[in-house]
Design a protein around this motif. Structure first.
Motif, PDB file in Angstrom:
ATOM      1  N   ARG A  50       0.847  -1.195   0.000  1.00 10.53           N
ATOM      2  CA  ARG A  50       0.000   0.000   0.000  1.00 10.53           C
ATOM      3  C   ARG A  50       0.884   1.247   0.000  1.00 10.53           C
ATOM      4  O   ARG A  50       1.934   1.277   0.625  1.00 10.53           O
ATOM      5  N   LEU A  51       0.424   2.244  -0.718  1.00 16.62           N
ATOM      6  CA  LEU A  51       1.061   3.556  -0.713  1.00 16.62           C
ATOM      7  C   LEU A  51       0.059   4.569  -0.190  1.00 16.62           C
ATOM      8  O   LEU A  51      -1.013   4.744  -0.763  1.00 16.62           O
ATOM      9  N   ASP A  52       0.388   5.221   0.911  1.00 16.02           N
ATOM     10  CA  ASP A  52      -0.445   6.301   1.456  1.00 16.02           C
ATOM     11  C   ASP A  52       0.117   7.621   0.943  1.00 16.02           C
ATOM     12  O   ASP A  52       1.272   7.967   1.205  1.00 16.02           O
ATOM     13  N   LEU A  53      -0.717   8.342   0.227  1.00 14.34           N
ATOM     14  CA  LEU A  53      -0.285   9.553  -0.456  1.00 14.34           C
ATOM     15  C   LEU A  53      -1.102  10.751   0.020  1.00 14.34           C
ATOM     16  O   LEU A  53      -2.330  10.743  -0.064  1.00 14.34           O
ATOM     17  N   VAL A  54      -0.426  11.781   0.528  1.00 13.61           N
ATOM     18  CA  VAL A  54      -1.084  13.037   0.881  1.00 13.61           C
ATOM     19  C   VAL A  54      -1.001  13.949  -0.333  1.00 13.61           C
ATOM     20  O   VAL A  54       0.093  14.212  -0.853  1.00 13.61           O
ATOM     21  N   CYS A  55      -2.149  14.421  -0.805  1.00  7.24           N
ATOM     22  CA  CYS A  55      -2.169  15.227  -2.011  1.00  7.24           C
ATOM     23  C   CYS A  55      -3.359  16.185  -1.978  1.00  7.24           C
ATOM     24  O   CYS A  55      -4.229  16.089  -1.105  1.00  7.24           O
ATOM     25  N   SER A  56      -3.394  17.097  -2.931  1.00  8.46           N
ATOM     26  CA  SER A  56      -4.541  18.001  -3.044  1.00  8.46           C
ATOM     27  C   SER A  56      -5.619  17.388  -3.927  1.00  8.46           C
ATOM     28  O   SER A  56      -6.790  17.717  -3.818  1.00  8.46           O
ATOM     29  N   HIS A  57      -5.189  16.469  -4.825  1.00 16.92           N
ATOM     30  CA  HIS A  57      -6.106  15.754  -5.711  1.00 16.92           C
ATOM     31  C   HIS A  57      -5.370  14.533  -6.263  1.00 16.92           C
ATOM     32  O   HIS A  57      -4.142  14.464  -6.207  1.00 16.92           O
ATOM     33  N   ILE A  58      -6.105  13.578  -6.794  1.00 23.30           N
ATOM     34  CA  ILE A  58      -5.480  12.414  -7.408  1.00 23.30           C
ATOM     35  C   ILE A  58      -4.893  12.823  -8.757  1.00 23.30           C
ATOM     36  O   ILE A  58      -5.616  13.360  -9.602  1.00 23.30           O
ATOM     37  N   LEU A  83      -6.032  15.656   0.926  1.00 26.38           N
ATOM     38  CA  LEU A  83      -6.657  14.379   0.589  1.00 26.38           C
ATOM     39  C   LEU A  83      -5.652  13.279   0.909  1.00 26.38           C
ATOM     40  O   LEU A  83      -4.472  13.385   0.564  1.00 26.38           O
ATOM     41  N   LEU A  84      -6.113  12.245   1.588  1.00 27.60           N
ATOM     42  CA  LEU A  84      -5.262  11.085   1.856  1.00 27.60           C
ATOM     43  C   LEU A  84      -5.724   9.953   0.952  1.00 27.60           C
ATOM     44  O   LEU A  84      -6.849   9.467   1.069  1.00 27.60           O
ATOM     45  N   ALA A  85      -4.845   9.560   0.049  1.00 27.41           N
ATOM     46  CA  ALA A  85      -5.165   8.485  -0.889  1.00 27.41           C
ATOM     47  C   ALA A  85      -4.391   7.222  -0.507  1.00 27.41           C
ATOM     48  O   ALA A  85      -3.189   7.273  -0.270  1.00 27.41           O
ATOM     49  N   SER A  86      -5.109   6.107  -0.433  1.00 30.14           N
ATOM     50  CA  SER A  86      -4.479   4.816  -0.192  1.00 30.14           C
ATOM     51  C   SER A  86      -4.495   4.041  -1.504  1.00 30.14           C
ATOM     52  O   SER A  86      -5.556   3.772  -2.061  1.00 30.14           O
ATOM     53  N   ILE A  87      -3.320   3.704  -1.992  1.00 28.99           N
ATOM     54  CA  ILE A  87      -3.169   3.061  -3.300  1.00 28.99           C
ATOM     55  C   ILE A  87      -2.694   1.629  -3.109  1.00 28.99           C
ATOM     56  O   ILE A  87      -1.658   1.392  -2.487  1.00 28.99           O
TER      57      ILE A  87
END
Length: 211
Positions: A164-172, A196-200
């Motif tokens: 898993r990659l946890d990514l902090v971003c403003s948008h995908i 936004l916290l995205a889990s990839i």
């Protein structure tokens, strides 16, 4: 820097350590006074194994939203290591009152310049525990405007085995939504303050290239 401090408390709202933890209180200062921003139950009861401790600590961090300061009567071992690797400011305190909260913020401001000058912003995802990686894309692009999301992530996604990659971003990033990656990745998101916290995760069909 926002003025939010997460504190470990027992069921009586008294400062405690992670052994006696019953719930977390996030205090925020609005430049006039401290108030309770968020309160939620959390404990490590019956958590025994190393992996369980790591996973629970990471789950706790996700619940803290954009708060990056943790204060406790005692914090050490694996729990300390996870918070430290996620770039938290960590404080051990012996009492909980407004003066102590103010002191924490003052100490951080005093050392902020030194921290910023001595700690580089990661330009690629950093492994926080086995197979799980983290990258704050917002901080990265603020520190290095010439590094695009594709430059920071594409090689990692294409060549690195990860769970898993946890990514902090403003948008995908739009390129992650193209057919090339839509068939390979599962992406879930949740709001984390203004970010936004995205889990990839890699889809099953792509597990031959992961763990």
């Amino acid at each position: 820097m926002n003025k939010k401090i997460a504190v470990t408390c027992d069921e009586n709202n008294t400062l405690t350590d992670f052994i006696g933890l019953s719930h977390i209180i996030i205090f925020e200062n609005d430049n006039n006074d401290w108030y309770i921003r968020k309160r939620f139950p959390f404990n490590f009861t019956n958590i025994k194994t190393t992996q369980e401790i790591r996973d629970y600590t990471r789950n706790l961090i996700l619940k803290l939203d954009d708060c990056q300061i943790i204060a406790s009567m005692s914090i050490n071992g694996l729990i300390y290591n996870v918070f430290d690797r996620m770039k938290f400011a960590i404080f051990e305190i012996d009492k909980l009152d407004k003066n102590m909260l103010n002191k924490i913020i003052t100490d951080i401001y005093k050392s902020l310049h030194q921290i910023n000058s001595n700690v580089s912003v990661p330009t690629v995802p950093v492994e926080t525990t086995d197979g799980i990686y983290y990258l704050d894309l917002i901080k990265l692009q603020k520190a290095y405007p010439d590094i695009s999301s594709k430059k920071a992530l594409r090689k990692f996604i294409d060549t690195t085995p990860f769970m898993r990659l946890d990514l902090v971003c403003s948008h995908i990033p739009a390129w992650l939504k193209t057919s090339e990656y839509d068939s390979k990745l599962e992406i879930s998101t949740k709001k984390s303050g203004s970010s936004l916290l995205a889990s990839i995760n890699k889809k099953c069909a792509d597990y031959s290239h992961s763990y």
